[in-house]
Design an enzyme around this catalytic site. Structure first.
Site, mmCIF file in Angstrom:
data_model
loop_
_atom_site.group_PDB
_atom_site.id
_atom_site.type_symbol
_atom_site.label_atom_id
_atom_site.label_comp_id
_atom_site.label_asym_id
_atom_site.label_seq_id
_atom_site.Cartn_x
_atom_site.Cartn_y
_atom_site.Cartn_z
ATOM 1 N N ASN A 40 -18.474 -9.850 22.122
ATOM 2 C CA ASN A 40 -18.957 -9.109 23.367
ATOM 3 C C ASN A 40 -17.952 -9.606 24.277
ATOM 4 O O ASN A 40 -17.693 -10.578 25.071
ATOM 5 C CB ASN A 40 -20.392 -9.748 24.068
ATOM 6 C CG ASN A 40 -20.619 -8.681 25.276
ATOM 7 O OD1 ASN A 40 -19.904 -8.156 25.866
ATOM 8 N ND2 ASN A 40 -21.888 -9.238 25.674
ATOM 9 N N ARG A 94 -19.947 -5.500 20.581
ATOM 10 C CA ARG A 94 -20.752 -4.697 21.790
ATOM 11 C C ARG A 94 -19.669 -3.609 22.399
ATOM 12 O O ARG A 94 -18.668 -4.219 22.915
ATOM 13 C CB ARG A 94 -21.433 -5.850 22.670
ATOM 14 C CG ARG A 94 -22.176 -4.920 23.719
ATOM 15 C CD ARG A 94 -22.711 -6.124 24.607
ATOM 16 N NE ARG A 94 -23.681 -5.266 25.585
ATOM 17 C CZ ARG A 94 -24.588 -6.045 26.276
ATOM 18 N NH1 ARG A 94 -24.580 -7.251 26.368
ATOM 19 N NH2 ARG A 94 -25.227 -5.084 27.183
ATOM 20 N N HIS A 148 -27.703 -0.830 28.526
ATOM 21 C CA HIS A 148 -28.786 -1.848 27.871
ATOM 22 C C HIS A 148 -29.557 -1.562 26.905
ATOM 23 O O HIS A 148 -30.485 -1.903 26.634
ATOM 24 C CB HIS A 148 -29.680 -2.307 29.327
ATOM 25 C CG HIS A 148 -29.108 -3.205 30.191
ATOM 26 N ND1 HIS A 148 -29.296 -3.004 31.602
ATOM 27 C CD2 HIS A 148 -28.147 -3.937 30.293
ATOM 28 C CE1 HIS A 148 -28.827 -3.745 32.454
ATOM 29 N NE2 HIS A 148 -28.123 -4.291 31.696
ATOM 30 N N ARG A 201 -24.103 -5.027 41.877
ATOM 31 C CA ARG A 201 -23.864 -3.647 41.910
ATOM 32 C C ARG A 201 -24.950 -3.031 42.527
ATOM 33 O O ARG A 201 -26.128 -3.755 42.860
ATOM 34 C CB ARG A 201 -24.159 -2.993 40.554
ATOM 35 C CG ARG A 201 -22.720 -3.245 39.675
ATOM 36 C CD ARG A 201 -23.019 -2.779 38.265
ATOM 37 N NE ARG A 201 -23.124 -3.954 37.383
ATOM 38 C CZ ARG A 201 -23.583 -3.923 36.410
ATOM 39 N NH1 ARG A 201 -23.840 -2.814 35.500
ATOM 40 N NH2 ARG A 201 -23.815 -4.959 35.386
ATOM 41 N N ASN A 231 -37.544 -15.427 33.124
ATOM 42 C CA ASN A 231 -37.597 -16.823 33.870
ATOM 43 C C ASN A 231 -38.219 -17.153 35.141
ATOM 44 O O ASN A 231 -38.409 -18.049 35.770
ATOM 45 C CB ASN A 231 -36.194 -17.529 33.846
ATOM 46 C CG ASN A 231 -35.678 -17.696 32.545
ATOM 47 O OD1 ASN A 231 -36.248 -18.476 31.481
ATOM 48 N ND2 ASN A 231 -34.369 -17.081 32.155
ATOM 49 N N GLU A 274 -29.667 -9.293 22.317
ATOM 50 C CA GLU A 274 -28.866 -8.460 21.841
ATOM 51 C C GLU A 274 -28.051 -8.731 20.759
ATOM 52 O O GLU A 274 -27.526 -7.804 19.692
ATOM 53 C CB GLU A 274 -28.063 -8.099 23.054
ATOM 54 C CG GLU A 274 -28.722 -7.457 24.117
ATOM 55 C CD GLU A 274 -28.328 -7.747 25.585
ATOM 56 O OE1 GLU A 274 -27.980 -8.687 26.017
ATOM 57 O OE2 GLU A 274 -28.058 -6.548 26.354
HETATM 58 P P1 AMP Z 1 -28.626 -12.523 32.693
HETATM 59 O O1 AMP Z 1 -27.547 -11.689 33.279
HETATM 60 O O2 AMP Z 1 -29.705 -11.949 31.649
HETATM 61 O O3 AMP Z 1 -28.213 -13.841 32.079
HETATM 62 O O4 AMP Z 1 -29.337 -13.069 33.874
HETATM 63 C C1 AMP Z 1 -28.968 -13.863 34.715
HETATM 64 C C2 AMP Z 1 -29.882 -13.770 36.182
HETATM 65 O O5 AMP Z 1 -31.217 -14.547 35.830
HETATM 66 C C3 AMP Z 1 -29.370 -14.472 37.196
HETATM 67 O O6 AMP Z 1 -29.596 -13.828 38.562
HETATM 68 C C4 AMP Z 1 -30.029 -15.603 37.445
HETATM 69 O O7 AMP Z 1 -30.355 -16.344 38.806
HETATM 70 C C5 AMP Z 1 -31.409 -15.230 36.934
HETATM 71 N N1 AMP Z 1 -32.443 -16.577 36.359
HETATM 72 C C6 AMP Z 1 -32.158 -17.382 35.242
HETATM 73 N N2 AMP Z 1 -33.226 -18.381 35.201
HETATM 74 C C7 AMP Z 1 -33.991 -17.980 36.463
HETATM 75 C C8 AMP Z 1 -35.180 -18.649 36.959
HETATM 76 N N3 AMP Z 1 -35.560 -19.561 36.484
HETATM 77 N N4 AMP Z 1 -35.721 -18.082 38.226
HETATM 78 C C9 AMP Z 1 -35.147 -16.942 38.787
HETATM 79 N N5 AMP Z 1 -34.008 -16.374 38.208
HETATM 80 C C10 AMP Z 1 -33.559 -16.869 37.097
#
Ligand code: AMP
Length: 389
Positions: A11, A91, A179, A239, A330, A377
């Site tokens: 990626n 990707r 996505h 964004r 999360n 992914e």
């Molecule tokens: P991704 O792009 O899928 O890796 O997601 C990244 C986003 O997930 C970021 O904004 C992180 O702050 C959020 N994130 C990861 N763990 C948590 C959590 N425990 N609570 C809130 N946001 C989270």
């Protein structure tokens, strides 16, 4: 030597390359090269229990995607032993109107994909740099592209078009959606794990640093919050999400901003980071006492709720709502706020299951299932790449 096909998943971004090496289904090494052209380093995990290992790369090794892949090759030799890579799965963000499925890359396909660079200037050129670099580093491997747009290529026309004269649609100015690799994984997961899961009306909320939502009916995407570019729809880390096009015209004229300045504002200085002035990271916003952090979270949740209603209307209802990606997987608090007071739509969350991190978080009386499913992914790209071998 190995008897399974060995597949490397790449990626490639502007200054980073994420990688996963699989021997059949077994992941041998996973990691990321970042800081290309600046302070390059490589972080990886060989899944032997020692966790992430972080190493600096020399400026020469981290100069370009091509040199970085040579460094990765040496790392694989050192950590995994000499292994011949059968296929590389890439990707690629944009497959345009024509590429509705993963494809083996050749010169003609690559030339087509280069023509799409203006449609995804922040991603497509780097994805294709990764392909060129991989062709040099692994000349005997089959190179496969999986597209973020492909899963959306069967939208009904009304969910694909803008209200412009048809000549613009014919030129490719339409809603592509992104996505798609994540949505396809979730849809397949539902098919495997929930009887009839793929034939239902499903809304998936992919809430990560990039964020979008997708309506999936009978396993096919019928609508997406993202449009011509990955800017539209929900607000994201940096964004803006949905914005009145009149604002863009105003910025260009009354504010006399250049197209590059507007691009930078909308892609990199907006969203959670721009609104809060604090961070693009949802965890940092929750940790902050600043009112701007709370407002940015409120806006994020409000837009998800609006889109949920809109996507329900696209399918005349929803059977299953899925939360996925970093925030979706999360953050029980974001899930709670999205689902709060939505009984009219059939959404009832069980707060105990939600807080406990269960996969099924709907209450028994909820008219729709509410699920939390980690997206994967890389696994989807691995499956497609193997299928094309
Ligand atoms: P991704 O792009 O899928 O890796 O997601 C990244 C986003 O997930 C970021 O904004 C992180 O702050 C959020 N994130 C990861 N763990 C948590 C959590 N425990 N609570 C809130 N946001 C989270």
């Amino acid at each position: 030597m190995t008897s399974h096909p060995v597949v490397l998943i790449l990626n490639s971004g502007s200054s980073s390359i994420k990688f996963n090496l699989f021997d059949g289904k077994t992941e041998l090494i996973t990691g990321q090269i970042s800081g290309l052209g600046a302070e390059p380093h490589i972080k990886f995990d060989t899944h032997h229990g020692q966790g992430d290992i972080d190493q600096l790369l020399s400026p020469q090794e981290g100069e370009t995607h091509a040199t970085a892949l040579q460094a990765l090759l040496h790392l694989i030799d050192a950590e995994v032993g000499h292994i011949s890579i059968d296929a590389v799965g890439h990707r690629v963000v944009h497959g345009g109107a024509d590429y509705a499925a993963p494809i083996v890359l050749d010169d003609a396909v690559l030339a087509d994909l280069r023509k799409l660079i203006p449609l995804a200037p922040l991603h497509q050129p780097h994805n294709l740099d990764g392909v060129t670099a991989a062709q040099q580093a692994f000349p005997n491997a089959v190179q496969v592209a999986c597209f973020d747009t492909a899963f959306h290529r069967h939208h009904p026309w009304v969910n694909d078009t803008f209200a412009l004269p048809p000549s613009f649609y014919e030129k490719g100015i339409k809603r592509y959606g992104f996505h798609g690799i994540s949505y396809e994984y979730i849809s397949a997961y539902l098919g495997q794990n929930y009887p009839g899961g793929q034939s239902e009306k499903v809304v998936v909320a992919h809430l990560g640093n990039g964020a979008s939502m997708c309506a999936i009916h009978n396993g096919t995407s019928v609508g997406s919050t993202m449009g011509f570019t990955a800017l539209d729809g929900l607000p994201m880390g940096t964004r803006c999400g949905q914005i009145d096009p009149g604002v863009v015209l105003h910025l260009l004229t009354a504010e006399a901003m250049s197209p590059d300045e507007v691009t930078e504002l909308l892609y990199k200085r907006s969203g959670l980071k721009g609104m809060s002035g604090i961070s693009q990271d949802m965890r940092a916003l929750f940790a902050s006492d600043a009112p701007e952090a709370a407002k940015a979270i409120d806006y994020f949740v409000t837009r998800i709720r609006r889109e949920l209603g809109g996507l329900a209307a696209v399918m005349n209802g929803i059977d299953t709502l899925v939360f996925t990606a970093g925030i979706g997987e999360n953050s029980p608090e974001i899930r709670r706020r999205v689902c709060m007071d939505q009984e009219w739509l059939g959404v009832e969350i069980d707060q105990r299951l939600n807080d406990a991190g269960e996969e099924m978080i709907s209450s028994p009386s909820s008219r729709m299932k509410i699920l939390v499913i980690p997206t994967d992914e890389e696994e989807m790209i691995r499956r497609h790449t193997l299928n094309l071998l």
